[in-house]
Each structure stands twice: as structure tokens, then as C-alpha cells.
Write a protein that holds these residues in place. Structure first.
Motif, short mmCIF file in Angstrom:
data_model
loop_
_atom_site.label_atom_id
_atom_site.label_comp_id
_atom_site.label_asym_id
_atom_site.label_seq_id
_atom_site.Cartn_x
_atom_site.Cartn_y
_atom_site.Cartn_z
N ASN A 1 12.62 10.94 0.01
CA ASN A 1 12.83 11.69 -1.23
C ASN A 1 11.60 12.55 -1.52
O ASN A 1 10.61 12.08 -2.05
CB ASN A 1 13.11 10.73 -2.39
N GLY A 2 11.68 13.82 -1.16
CA GLY A 2 10.56 14.74 -1.34
C GLY A 2 10.17 15.00 -2.78
O GLY A 2 9.11 15.57 -3.03
N ASP A 3 10.99 14.56 -3.74
CA ASP A 3 10.67 14.73 -5.15
C ASP A 3 9.71 13.67 -5.67
O ASP A 3 9.24 13.77 -6.80
CB ASP A 3 11.94 14.70 -5.99
N GLU A 4 9.43 12.66 -4.85
CA GLU A 4 8.55 11.57 -5.26
C GLU A 4 7.11 11.81 -4.81
O GLU A 4 6.85 12.62 -3.93
CB GLU A 4 9.07 10.24 -4.72
N THR A 5 6.19 11.08 -5.40
CA THR A 5 4.76 11.28 -5.18
C THR A 5 4.26 10.73 -3.86
O THR A 5 3.45 11.36 -3.18
CB THR A 5 3.96 10.61 -6.33
N TRP A 6 4.70 9.55 -3.48
CA TRP A 6 4.13 8.84 -2.32
C TRP A 6 4.95 9.12 -1.07
O TRP A 6 6.17 9.19 -1.12
CB TRP A 6 4.06 7.35 -2.61
N VAL B 1 0.85 -1.19 0.00
CA VAL B 1 0.00 0.00 0.00
C VAL B 1 0.89 1.24 0.00
O VAL B 1 1.89 1.29 0.72
CB VAL B 1 -0.92 0.04 1.24
N LEU B 2 0.52 2.21 -0.82
CA LEU B 2 1.21 3.50 -0.86
C LEU B 2 0.23 4.58 -0.43
O LEU B 2 -0.93 4.56 -0.83
CB LEU B 2 1.72 3.79 -2.27
N PHE B 3 0.73 5.53 0.35
CA PHE B 3 -0.10 6.63 0.82
C PHE B 3 0.53 7.96 0.43
O PHE B 3 1.74 8.14 0.58
CB PHE B 3 -0.22 6.61 2.35
N LYS B 4 -0.31 8.87 -0.03
CA LYS B 4 0.10 10.24 -0.29
C LYS B 4 -0.64 11.12 0.68
O LYS B 4 -1.86 11.04 0.81
CB LYS B 4 -0.21 10.66 -1.73
N LEU B 5 0.10 11.97 1.38
CA LEU B 5 -0.51 12.89 2.32
C LEU B 5 -0.76 14.23 1.65
O LEU B 5 -0.15 14.55 0.64
CB LEU B 5 0.37 13.05 3.56
N LYS B 6 -1.66 14.99 2.23
CA LYS B 6 -2.03 16.29 1.67
C LYS B 6 -0.82 17.21 1.60
O LYS B 6 -0.10 17.38 2.58
CB LYS B 6 -3.14 16.93 2.51
#
Length: 99
Positions: free
Chosen positions: A50-55, A6-11
Motif C-alpha cells: 500500500n503505497g499510501d502508507e508510511t512504512w 521493526v518498521l523501515f521507511k526507505l528514502k
């Protein structure tokens, strides 16, 4: 065996210190679950550096069957851990596959 990823993206607009605090709380809560849910074979939570990535968060776990994954999804201990992300979660992606 079933692998559950599972991958999560935060606001994006959430304060960085709040995101980091919640991410660490989530990691601790999820990684404590095998002691509480006997059918989890393995669990690992990675916090993206890595802040350049989406998740932002990756969750990797292993179960004997898809039925165990489904039981895990509704288990009260898991539900409580998942609620830690409720206010900050923007999106989620999941893959379950058998090996």
C-alpha cells in the motif's frame, strides 16, 4: 518470549525499481537467518503493498529473551543483512515486548 517488531521507511527519492530490488534482497536475507542463528524462534518480513502508507518494510520476529534479541542485533549474519538497507533507509522504528 519476546516479540521484536521493526518498521523501515526507505528514502522517497530512491528509484522505485531499486527500492523493490533491495526490499526483496533484504526479505530473502532476513528470512534465511533462522537457519544460521539458532536462537531466532520465528521471523517474517512483509513488504508493504500500500503505497499510501508510511512504512515500506515490516519485520516480525520472536525470541526467548531480550538478551537473545540483543545478541541477534550484533550477530554478523544479521549485521550483513541489515547493511542491504543502509543506503536506502530513511528511518526505523522498533518495539520489543514480552508475552
Amino acid at each position: 518470549m519476546v516479540k521484536h517488531i521493526v518498521l523501515f521507511k526507505l528514502k522517497e527519492d530512491a528509484p522505485l525499481n531499486e527500492k523493490k530490488e533491495v526490499m526483496n534482497q533484504f526479505k530473502k536475507a532476513i528470512e534465511a537467518l533462522p537457519a544460521k542463528i539458532s536462537f531466532i524462534r520465528k521471523v517474517e518480513v512483509g513488504l508493504n503493498i500500500n503505497g499510501d502508507e508510511t512504512w515500506d518494510i515490516a519485520l516480525y520476529s520472536e525470541f526467548d529473551s531480550l538478551e537473545d534479541v540483543k545478541a541477534y542485533a550484533v550477530h554478523p549474519e544479521h549485521v550483513a543483512a541489515a547493511k542491504l538497507l543502509a543506503n536506502l533507509k530513511e528511518s526505523r522504528a522498533c518495539v520489543d515486548y514480552e508475552i
